[in-house]
Enzyme design. Structure first.
Site, short mmCIF file in Angstrom:
data_model
loop_
_atom_site.label_atom_id
_atom_site.label_comp_id
_atom_site.label_asym_id
_atom_site.label_seq_id
_atom_site.Cartn_x
_atom_site.Cartn_y
_atom_site.Cartn_z
N ASN A 9 0.87 -1.18 0.00
CA ASN A 9 0.00 0.00 0.00
C ASN A 9 0.91 1.23 0.00
O ASN A 9 1.53 1.53 1.01
CB ASN A 9 -0.88 -0.05 1.26
CG ASN A 9 -1.64 1.24 1.50
OD1 ASN A 9 -1.76 2.07 0.59
ND2 ASN A 9 -2.13 1.43 2.71
N TRP A 10 0.97 1.89 -1.15
CA TRP A 10 1.90 3.02 -1.26
C TRP A 10 1.37 4.29 -0.60
O TRP A 10 2.08 5.29 -0.54
CB TRP A 10 2.20 3.29 -2.73
CG TRP A 10 3.14 2.28 -3.35
CD1 TRP A 10 3.77 1.25 -2.71
CD2 TRP A 10 3.57 2.23 -4.72
NE1 TRP A 10 4.55 0.56 -3.60
CE2 TRP A 10 4.45 1.13 -4.83
CE3 TRP A 10 3.29 2.99 -5.85
CZ2 TRP A 10 5.06 0.80 -6.05
CZ3 TRP A 10 3.89 2.66 -7.05
CH2 TRP A 10 4.77 1.57 -7.15
N LYS A 11 0.13 4.30 -0.19
CA LYS A 11 -0.47 5.50 0.43
C LYS A 11 -0.25 6.71 -0.51
O LYS A 11 -0.34 6.54 -1.72
CB LYS A 11 0.10 5.72 1.83
CG LYS A 11 0.01 4.42 2.66
CD LYS A 11 0.28 4.61 4.11
CE LYS A 11 0.18 3.25 4.81
NZ LYS A 11 0.29 3.33 6.26
N HIS A 95 -9.28 1.15 5.27
CA HIS A 95 -7.94 1.25 5.86
C HIS A 95 -8.01 2.16 7.08
O HIS A 95 -8.80 3.11 7.13
CB HIS A 95 -6.96 1.82 4.82
CG HIS A 95 -5.55 1.82 5.33
ND1 HIS A 95 -5.06 2.84 6.08
CD2 HIS A 95 -4.57 0.89 5.22
CE1 HIS A 95 -3.80 2.55 6.42
NE2 HIS A 95 -3.48 1.37 5.91
N GLU A 97 -6.30 4.56 8.06
CA GLU A 97 -6.18 6.01 7.82
C GLU A 97 -7.49 6.58 7.26
O GLU A 97 -7.83 7.73 7.52
CB GLU A 97 -4.98 6.28 6.89
CG GLU A 97 -3.68 6.12 7.65
CD GLU A 97 -2.54 5.52 6.86
OE1 GLU A 97 -2.53 5.58 5.62
OE2 GLU A 97 -1.63 4.96 7.50
N GLU A 166 -5.00 -4.99 10.75
CA GLU A 166 -3.95 -3.99 10.92
C GLU A 166 -4.18 -3.22 12.21
O GLU A 166 -4.98 -2.27 12.23
CB GLU A 166 -3.96 -3.01 9.74
CG GLU A 166 -3.69 -3.65 8.40
CD GLU A 166 -3.17 -2.64 7.40
OE1 GLU A 166 -2.06 -2.82 6.90
OE2 GLU A 166 -3.85 -1.64 7.16
N GLY A 172 2.89 2.20 10.67
CA GLY A 172 3.83 3.30 10.47
C GLY A 172 4.57 3.70 11.73
O GLY A 172 5.19 4.76 11.79
N SER A 212 3.86 -2.19 10.14
CA SER A 212 5.32 -2.20 10.28
C SER A 212 5.97 -3.51 9.85
O SER A 212 6.96 -3.94 10.45
CB SER A 212 5.73 -1.82 11.71
OG SER A 212 5.29 -0.50 11.99
N GLY A 233 3.08 -1.11 4.18
CA GLY A 233 3.07 0.30 3.82
C GLY A 233 4.49 0.75 3.48
O GLY A 233 5.00 0.53 2.39
N GLY A 234 5.14 1.36 4.47
CA GLY A 234 6.45 1.99 4.28
C GLY A 234 7.46 1.12 3.53
O GLY A 234 8.15 1.59 2.62
P1 PGA Z 1 3.18 0.28 7.51
O1 PGA Z 1 1.68 0.46 6.92
O2 PGA Z 1 3.72 -1.02 6.92
O3 PGA Z 1 3.92 1.48 7.04
O4 PGA Z 1 3.04 0.19 8.99
C1 PGA Z 1 0.80 -0.64 6.77
C2 PGA Z 1 -0.51 -0.17 6.20
O5 PGA Z 1 -0.96 0.93 6.57
O6 PGA Z 1 -1.13 -0.86 5.37
#
Ligand code: PGA
Length: 249
Positions: A9-11, A95, A97, A166, A172, A212, A233-234
């Site tokens: 997930n590149w956000k 998600h 966020e 999650e 993050g 993470s 994500g990251g």
């Molecule tokens: P993260 O994000 O790996 O940066 O913690 C995961 C996500 O939000 O899907």
């Protein structure tokens, strides 16, 4: 047998130019059987991703958010059908966020799941508790409530979907749930799906862990019971790091 799914997930990272640069550098040596790999770029980069991954059927694409209507006066939004027409196969729904920064409700998540399935996209439904909820011993209550709302009203034999557990406090932050925490939450979700959707369908739904995940911890997370993949994500932004994660799948 559920497939292993490795999703990135590149956000709000990687516009079209960075997306075009990513794919040639992303060349994991995949295990046999190969995991399913999904990349979810920003919507504005989807077409660039479709172009850049030509000849790479092992990499599926997805959109990070959809609106529940087919079309209309919804400035800034994208419908499931529009995402599908670019070449996307998956849609992230709910998600953390979206839920916590944009105040998305369980009811909106339900409508988005239904829109995705109606248009032929595979929803990846995200659930997870906040730190406060975990400390109050409410993990199961929260994730079961979010799951129930997301699948409410799904027709019998409805097309498939994926779940992602999650924990909000792990996204993050560098904090990862222990494999035992992930296994417990995934077990709760699987059991609840067996109650509401039937054992056979519950057994088919891949449940991904997210929060993470990185090359150094992916193997132990994937080894936990009922963990069928990861949502990253990251660590999915860098082609080499995401390739290392895909190689663990
Ligand atoms: P993260 O994000 O790996 O940066 O913690 C995961 C996500 O939000 O899907």
């Amino acid at each position: 047998m559920r497939p292993t799914v490795i999703a990135g997930n590149w956000k709000m990272h990687h516009g079209p130019a960075a997306t075009r640069e990513f794919f040639p550098e992303f060349s994991p040596e995949l295990s046999d059987p190969e995991p399913t790999i999904g990349i979810l770029p920003p919507a504005i980069s989807l077409l660039a991703a479709v172009e850049a991954r030509k000849g790479r059927p092992e990499v599926a694409l997805g959109i990070q958010n959809i609106h529940w209507e087919h079309k209309g006066a919804y400035t800034g939004e994208h419908s499931a059908g529009m995402a599908l027409s670019t070449g996307a196969r998956y849609a992230l729904v709910g998600h953390s966020e979206r839920r916590h920064v944009f105040d998305e409700t369980d009811d909106e998540v339900r409508q988005k799941v239904s829109a995705a399935l109606g248009e032929g996209l595979i929803p990846v439904v995200c659930v997870g508790e906040t730190l406060e909820e975990r400390q109050a011993g409410r993990v199961d209550d929260v994730i079961v409530r979010q799951l129930d709302a997301a699948v409410e009203g799904l027709p019998e034999g409805a097309p498939r979907f994926l779940l992602a557990y999650e924990p909000v406090w792990a996204i993050g932050t560098g904090e990862t749930a222990t494999p035992a925490d992930a296994a417990a939450a995934h077990g709760t979700l699987r059991k609840r799906m067996a109650e509401t959707l039937g054992a056979e369908r519950a057994a088919e739904v891949p449940i991904l862990y997210g929060g993470s995940v990185k090359p150094s911890n992916v193997a132990e997370i994937l080894a936990a019971s009922d963990v069928d993949g990861v949502l990253v994500g990251g660590a999915s932004l860098d082609a080499k790091s995401f390739a290392a994660i895909a190689e663990a799948g």
